[in-house]
Design a protein around this motif. Structure first.
Motif, PDB file in Angstrom:
ATOM      1  N   ALA A  40       0.861  -1.247   0.204  1.00  0.00           N
ATOM      2  CA  ALA A  40       0.040  -0.153  -0.061  1.00  0.00           C
ATOM      3  C   ALA A  40       0.897   1.340  -0.082  1.00  0.00           C
ATOM      4  O   ALA A  40       2.109   0.995   0.410  1.00  0.00           O
ATOM      5  CB  ALA A  40      -1.020   0.063   1.204  1.00  0.00           C
ATOM      6  N   GLY A  41       0.378   2.314  -0.309  1.00  0.00           N
ATOM      7  CA  GLY A  41       0.891   3.864  -0.392  1.00  0.00           C
ATOM      8  C   GLY A  41       1.271   4.262   0.970  1.00  0.00           C
ATOM      9  O   GLY A  41       0.457   3.787   2.150  1.00  0.00           O
ATOM     10  N   ILE A  42       1.958   5.262   0.922  1.00  0.00           N
ATOM     11  CA  ILE A  42       2.368   5.726   2.315  1.00  0.00           C
ATOM     12  C   ILE A  42       1.203   6.451   3.013  1.00  0.00           C
ATOM     13  O   ILE A  42       1.330   6.472   4.356  1.00  0.00           O
ATOM     14  CB  ILE A  42       3.620   7.119   1.924  1.00  0.00           C
ATOM     15  N   ALA A  43       0.219   6.663   2.333  1.00  0.00           N
ATOM     16  CA  ALA A  43      -0.799   7.060   3.247  1.00  0.00           C
ATOM     17  C   ALA A  43      -1.710   6.075   4.071  1.00  0.00           C
ATOM     18  O   ALA A  43      -2.254   6.536   5.033  1.00  0.00           O
ATOM     19  CB  ALA A  43      -2.086   7.343   2.165  1.00  0.00           C
ATOM     20  N   TYR A  44      -1.355   4.743   4.023  1.00  0.00           N
ATOM     21  CA  TYR A  44      -1.616   3.967   4.871  1.00  0.00           C
ATOM     22  C   TYR A  44      -0.735   3.526   6.031  1.00  0.00           C
ATOM     23  O   TYR A  44      -0.812   2.495   6.663  1.00  0.00           O
ATOM     24  CB  TYR A  44      -2.120   2.715   4.079  1.00  0.00           C
ATOM     25  N   ASP A  45       0.180   4.231   6.290  1.00  0.00           N
ATOM     26  CA  ASP A  45       1.000   4.133   7.414  1.00  0.00           C
ATOM     27  C   ASP A  45       0.487   4.618   8.704  1.00  0.00           C
ATOM     28  O   ASP A  45       0.795   5.727   9.173  1.00  0.00           O
ATOM     29  CB  ASP A  45       2.528   4.780   7.134  1.00  0.00           C
TER      30      ASP A  45
END
Length: 78
Positions: A40-45
């Motif tokens: 997933a992308g960084i937004a899901y950290d």
């Protein structure tokens, strides 16, 4: 929000209002996740809503950490 397999074929999706947070869809899709690694992308950290949930399920999270984290965790860049 859409989850896909390694070939880009859709596996599942969740429709939400345009003003809704992406995590609302992630809450639904992560519950039924059948794959082991999740890319997933960084937004899901997000620790509680994504990373800890995947860890409890025994899944591997391949999500780059946000730059403002105090503890940069490791992830597979390749």
């Amino acid at each position: 929000m859409l989850s896909v397999d390694a070939l880009g074929n859709s596996i599942s999706f969740c429709l939400s209002p345009g003003q809704a947070c992406d995590f609302d869809g992630a809450d639904v899709l992560l519950h039924n996740l059948s794959t082991d690694p999740l890319i997933a992308g960084i937004a899901y950290d997000a620790d509680q809503r994504v990373l800890q949930r995947l860890e409890r399920q025994g899944k591997i999270a391949v999500i780059p950490p946000k730059r403002n984290r105090t503890h940069l965790r490791e992830y597979d860049k390749h």
